[in-house]
Motif scaffolding. Structure first.
Motif, PDB file in Angstrom:
ATOM      1  N   ARG A 176       0.862  -1.185   0.000  1.00 47.28           N
ATOM      2  CA  ARG A 176       0.000   0.000   0.000  1.00 47.28           C
ATOM      3  C   ARG A 176       0.896   1.231   0.000  1.00 47.28           C
ATOM      4  O   ARG A 176       1.742   1.385   0.882  1.00 47.28           O
ATOM      5  CB  ARG A 176      -0.907   0.011   1.222  1.00 47.28           C
ATOM      6  N   GLU A 178       0.762   5.448  -0.131  1.00 48.62           N
ATOM      7  CA  GLU A 178      -0.125   6.582   0.073  1.00 48.62           C
ATOM      8  C   GLU A 178       0.705   7.856   0.223  1.00 48.62           C
ATOM      9  O   GLU A 178       1.699   7.877   0.965  1.00 48.62           O
ATOM     10  CB  GLU A 178      -0.980   6.364   1.314  1.00 48.62           C
ATOM     11  N   GLN A 180       0.138  12.201   0.578  1.00 43.12           N
ATOM     12  CA  GLN A 180      -0.806  13.302   0.720  1.00 43.12           C
ATOM     13  C   GLN A 180      -0.078  14.552   1.198  1.00 43.12           C
ATOM     14  O   GLN A 180       0.872  14.470   1.968  1.00 43.12           O
ATOM     15  CB  GLN A 180      -1.937  12.941   1.682  1.00 43.12           C
ATOM     16  N   MET A 204      -3.759   7.203  -3.007  1.00 43.59           N
ATOM     17  CA  MET A 204      -3.592   5.912  -2.357  1.00 43.59           C
ATOM     18  C   MET A 204      -3.750   4.811  -3.392  1.00 43.59           C
ATOM     19  O   MET A 204      -4.721   4.793  -4.144  1.00 43.59           O
ATOM     20  CB  MET A 204      -4.619   5.728  -1.235  1.00 43.59           C
TER      21      MET A 204
END
Length: 400
Positions: A176, A178, A180, A204
């Motif tokens: 995963r 991600e 931001q 994501m």
């Protein structure tokens, strides 16, 4: 349910005259974790787990040497967080047809397997058939497409030998990623007028492995991409009259990208019929005793893996005027929203195999879905529902 969902309100920090910032890194790994239930049941060692969350936040006055000094007037605030997760956590234990069944040998099965070629009307006016000798389907009666598909099904690796269920354990790697960040600029235009703009970014990506690897995978990749922009202006005309204007834009991509269409060449090679959609894929295959969409599943299905594309855009304009008179405050304003949703989804169709063609009406418990599959007789062809064109929703809301 019985109550509305939670409402979360969040604000982004603003910069100040004094620079300030933070730097962080959070690390987690399997050294401090216990083994999970499925790995213990399969006598497998503890799965690896690595998670890193890192980032920073920084705010202060905008300052460009020899060009601009924003002290008391212009401020900035930025932040970033990245997440990287690498795991090999088990998801479940699956039910596969044992190798003997795949070769047509059902001699260990308590149910009798009947030859559909011998079907005829019995004395009671129902369809009956003769059983295969020894409960073994001859090789000449086995469907070449089914045999080709069987080469992509993994060998059982869990439980007692020749078990008919709970006999396959898979521990695929999972990741995963991600990222931001937020950027905010505040500007004091005058003693009574302030403005700020903010842009937020979020990406994501999370692949979800299917039950099997390879051509029969039902895996997909989940996306969650978001973009936000806000512009806000507050004007104090007098201590008794204040106006606030706000514009906002949100874009969200919550699509699921399936791996099904990657198996279309394999479907053509094996000779299986695909449904005539513009984008084709190996169809899903389900094994239930009843041969219906709903029913007891005897063997883990495979195939399919369709995508679901979703793009959403929301525009919002808000203006509020506040008038204060003594102990009273009067507030008037307007709110206009434009919502756009674009969607393209649907499955690639599927085949359902049941204990139908390998059974006989005078033997209630006879037949097996894998026997029907091996002979190439699906009980039901489910074309599924697939959108041929983008579905588009457009709404406008205005209130005051």
């Amino acid at each position: 349910g019985h109550s509305a969902g939670a409402v979360v309100s969040a604000t982004i920090k603003a910069g100040a005259n004094v620079p300030h910032g933070t730097l962080f890194h959070f690390l987690r790994n399997d050294r401090l974790d216990a083994n999970n239930f499925f790995s213990n049941a399969a006598a497998r060692p503890k799965a690896s787990f690595r998670q890193n969350q890192f980032g920073f936040a920084l705010g202060g006055p905008v300052f460009l040497p020899r060009l601009y000094n924003g002290r008391d007037r212009t401020f900035f605030f930025i932040d970033y967080q990245g997440t990287r997760r690498r795991t090999a956590a088990s998801s479940s234990i699956y039910d596969l047809a044992p190798m003997a069944f795949r070769a047509g040998d059902f001699s260990t099965l308590s149910q009798r397997i009947y030859d559909p070629a011998s079907r005829r009307l019995g004395p009671a006016g129902t369809v009956i058939a003769d059983p295969f000798p020894g409960n073994v389907i001859p090789q000449i009666r086995q469907n070449p497409t089914s045999l080709a598909i069987e080469t992509e099904i993994p060998v059982p690796n869990f439980g007692p030998p020749n078990s008919n269920g709970r006999n396959y354990f898979r521990q695929p790697p999972q990741r995963r990623n991600e990222d931001q960040f937020d950027v905010r600029i505040d500007r004091r235009l005058s003693a009574g007028n302030t403005m700020f703009g903010r842009f937020s970014f979020g990406n994501m990506v999370q692949p979800n492995p299917g039950s099997f690897a390879g051509q029969l995978s039902t895996g997909n990749t989940q996306l969650q991409f978001s973009r936000h922009f806000v512009l806000n202006d507050v004007h104090v005309f007098s201590p008794n009259l204040i106006n606030e204007f706000r514009f906002g834009f949100t874009r969200s991509n919550g699509s699921r990208i399936g791996q099904g269409q990657e198996s279309a060449p394999f479907a053509r090679l094996t000779g299986i019929t695909m449904f005539p959609f513009p984008v084709q894929s190996f169809p899903s295959m389900t094994f239930s005793r009843t041969g219906q969409i709903s029913g007891q599943i005897l063997y883990t299905g495979f195939g399919g893996g369709a995508s679901n594309l979703n793009f959403e855009n929301l525009f919002q304009w808000v203006d509020n005027l506040t008038l204060i008179r003594g102990n009273h405050a009067i507030r008037v304003g307007g709110d206009v929203r434009r919502h756009r949703l674009d969607q393209l989804s649907g499955g690639f169709g599927g085949y359902i195999f049941g204990s139908i063609f390998s059974s006989s009406s005078n033997d209630a418990a006879s037949g097996d879905p894998w026997a029907d599959f091996l002979m190439g007789f699906p009980a039901l062809r489910n074309p599924g529902v697939r959108m041929l064109e983008w579905g588009r929703l457009r709404t406008i809301y205005a209130g005051g």
